[in-house]
Design a protein around this motif. Structure first.
Motif, mmCIF file in Angstrom:
data_model
loop_
_atom_site.group_PDB
_atom_site.id
_atom_site.type_symbol
_atom_site.label_atom_id
_atom_site.label_comp_id
_atom_site.label_asym_id
_atom_site.label_seq_id
_atom_site.Cartn_x
_atom_site.Cartn_y
_atom_site.Cartn_z
ATOM 1 N N LEU A 111 -7.024 20.277 -5.453
ATOM 2 C CA LEU A 111 -7.024 20.857 -4.106
ATOM 3 C C LEU A 111 -6.948 19.782 -3.028
ATOM 4 O O LEU A 111 -6.193 19.916 -2.055
ATOM 5 C CB LEU A 111 -8.276 21.718 -3.923
ATOM 6 N N LEU A 112 -7.724 18.708 -3.171
ATOM 7 C CA LEU A 112 -7.708 17.663 -2.156
ATOM 8 C C LEU A 112 -6.392 16.893 -2.160
ATOM 9 O O LEU A 112 -5.964 16.402 -1.109
ATOM 10 C CB LEU A 112 -8.886 16.712 -2.359
ATOM 11 N N SER A 113 -5.747 16.784 -3.335
ATOM 12 C CA SER A 113 -4.428 16.157 -3.366
ATOM 13 C C SER A 113 -3.438 16.970 -2.551
ATOM 14 O O SER A 113 -2.556 16.411 -1.889
ATOM 15 C CB SER A 113 -3.937 16.024 -4.818
ATOM 16 N N ARG A 114 -3.586 18.273 -2.598
ATOM 17 C CA ARG A 114 -2.721 19.146 -1.803
ATOM 18 C C ARG A 114 -3.038 19.026 -0.312
ATOM 19 O O ARG A 114 -2.141 18.912 0.536
ATOM 20 C CB ARG A 114 -2.901 20.597 -2.259
ATOM 21 N N ILE A 115 -4.332 19.025 0.020
ATOM 22 C CA ILE A 115 -4.745 19.003 1.435
ATOM 23 C C ILE A 115 -4.473 17.645 2.083
ATOM 24 O O ILE A 115 -3.918 17.572 3.178
ATOM 25 C CB ILE A 115 -6.252 19.353 1.543
ATOM 26 N N LEU A 116 -4.861 16.562 1.388
ATOM 27 C CA LEU A 116 -4.782 15.232 1.995
ATOM 28 C C LEU A 116 -3.418 14.581 1.844
ATOM 29 O O LEU A 116 -2.975 13.839 2.724
ATOM 30 C CB LEU A 116 -5.856 14.318 1.386
ATOM 31 N N TYR A 117 -2.748 14.839 0.712
ATOM 32 C CA TYR A 117 -1.511 14.128 0.426
ATOM 33 C C TYR A 117 -0.293 15.040 0.331
ATOM 34 O O TYR A 117 0.822 14.558 0.113
ATOM 35 C CB TYR A 117 -1.645 13.337 -0.891
ATOM 36 N N GLY A 118 -0.507 16.343 0.479
ATOM 37 C CA GLY A 118 0.616 17.271 0.423
ATOM 38 C C GLY A 118 1.253 17.375 -0.942
ATOM 39 O O GLY A 118 2.420 17.755 -1.059
ATOM 40 N N GLU A 119 0.514 17.053 -1.992
ATOM 41 C CA GLU A 119 1.070 17.109 -3.343
ATOM 42 C C GLU A 119 1.190 18.557 -3.791
ATOM 43 O O GLU A 119 0.230 19.334 -3.732
ATOM 44 C CB GLU A 119 0.190 16.323 -4.310
ATOM 45 N N ALA A 120 2.368 18.947 -4.247
ATOM 46 C CA ALA A 120 2.642 20.335 -4.595
ATOM 47 C C ALA A 120 1.853 20.767 -5.832
ATOM 48 O O ALA A 120 1.650 19.989 -6.757
ATOM 49 C CB ALA A 120 4.133 20.533 -4.834
ATOM 50 N N PRO A 246 -4.085 10.654 -10.266
ATOM 51 C CA PRO A 246 -5.383 11.317 -10.439
ATOM 52 C C PRO A 246 -5.299 12.766 -10.874
ATOM 53 O O PRO A 246 -6.196 13.265 -11.551
ATOM 54 C CB PRO A 246 -6.021 11.198 -9.045
ATOM 55 N N VAL A 247 -4.245 13.491 -10.467
ATOM 56 C CA VAL A 247 -4.179 14.918 -10.808
ATOM 57 C C VAL A 247 -3.956 15.110 -12.300
ATOM 58 O O VAL A 247 -4.665 15.869 -12.961
ATOM 59 C CB VAL A 247 -3.077 15.612 -9.993
ATOM 60 N N ARG A 248 -2.966 14.420 -12.871
ATOM 61 C CA ARG A 248 -2.697 14.564 -14.295
ATOM 62 C C ARG A 248 -3.849 14.014 -15.134
ATOM 63 O O ARG A 248 -4.220 14.601 -16.154
ATOM 64 C CB ARG A 248 -1.395 13.859 -14.658
ATOM 65 N N ALA A 249 -4.421 12.892 -14.707
ATOM 66 C CA ALA A 249 -5.590 12.373 -15.424
ATOM 67 C C ALA A 249 -6.742 13.371 -15.348
ATOM 68 O O ALA A 249 -7.461 13.592 -16.328
ATOM 69 C CB ALA A 249 -6.011 11.026 -14.836
#
Length: 301
Positions: A111-120, A246-249
């Protein structure tokens, strides 16, 4: 391709080692207080790391000083607080609650990857996460839905959530790790800074509570968590995030309850039920769905 394979292998190896931490926590919950358990764990880790990191520290020192603020934040999240909160949670919450709450860290990362970095968050990744969550619930509940319905939140649950949040933030911020600091120098700086931040609280706890006895279970547990769960696993986790992010890990980290259940069977002699096999299969299938690339769509997840 080799770099990605190394990343997944490192994340899986770190998760396998971390799974033993829950068995250790159950074994020594009443033998050593949380701040002291965490402090001695990281002191052992630092002493184990220094022979490998020493030659890197001189070259890394200018970058360590330049990024002292970032390193301090990461040290507080990953060393000072994360496991202390989990050890604290173990004093008051049920093991089922812990097993459900601790693996929520990858959700925080996602969720934070999406919010902070715009990662889909792709449909494949979302499906994989849903499968993994379902598998974790089945695994730790052993298919007994009455156990889940009877759960009640207590103070320990909030400590566990705090530990999961610290791990999620630590892993997320690892993508900002300075390129000029070696993995050994980076972890040595984190371990030392984290111990320094933990020292006042550890001393206060030692004054207020009885000192732990150096029994065999306590010594073995501190050595295992210090060398395995801290020194080795944090190096592997740093390598994994460098290779696959970090997401895949974090999604690989979802497999932790599977290995924790296996460790309980081997070490504690607990029996495996059919629901745990189903749950483990869902966890593994969800990880594969969320992390492997579809044919012809390399580079997307």
């Amino acid at each position: 391709m080799q770099r990605i394979s190394q990343g997944y292998a490192a994340a899986l190896a770190a998760t396998v080692i971390w799974s033993g931490n829950f068995v250790v926590a159950r074994a020594v919950a009443d033998m050593i207080p949380p701040w002291q358990c965490n402090f001695w764990r990281w002191l052992v880790a630092l002493l184990a790391l220094l022979p490998f990191a020493w030659k890197h520290l001189a070259a890394d020192w200018p970058q360590i000083r330049a990024h002292a603020r970032y390193l301090t934040v990461q040290a507080i999240l990953g060393v000072t607080l994360m496991n202390t909160l989990i050890y604290k949670a173990g004093q008051t919450t049920e093991s089922l609650n812990m097993a459900l709450l601790v693996p929520t860290a990858p959700v925080v990362i996602l969720l934070l990857s999406r919010i902070l970095y715009g990662e889909a968050i792709s449909p494949r990744r979302l499906l994989g996460v849903c499968l993994v969550v379902a598998g974790v619930v089945i695994l730790v509940s052993r298919g007994d839905w009455e156990r889940l319905a009877a759960l009640r939140l207590n103070s320990g649950d909030f400590w566990a959530l705090g530990g999961a949040l610290c791990f999620g933030l630590y892993s997320l911020f690892m993508r900002r790790r300075p390129a000029g600091i070696s993995a050994f120098g980076f972890n040595a700086a984190l371990f030392a800074l984290g111990l320094l931040c933990a020292l006042p609280f550890t001393l206060a706890e030692a004054v207020l509570l009885p000192l732990p006895q150096a029994t065999t279970p306590v010594v073995v547990s501190v050595l295992y968590t210090g060398i395995g769960c801290s020194f080795l696993s944090f190096w592997l986790w740093t390598l994994a995030i460098d290779r696959i992010g970090p997401v895949r890990a974090g999604i690989v980290y979802y497999s932790l309850p599977v290995f924790a259940a296996a460790a309980s069977v081997v070490i504690l002699g607990e029996a495996i039920v059919r629901a745990q096999i189903v749950g483990g299969a869902l966890v593994i299938g969800g990880i594969l769905a969320a992390t492997l690339h579809a044919p012809g769509r390399r580079g997307r997840a």
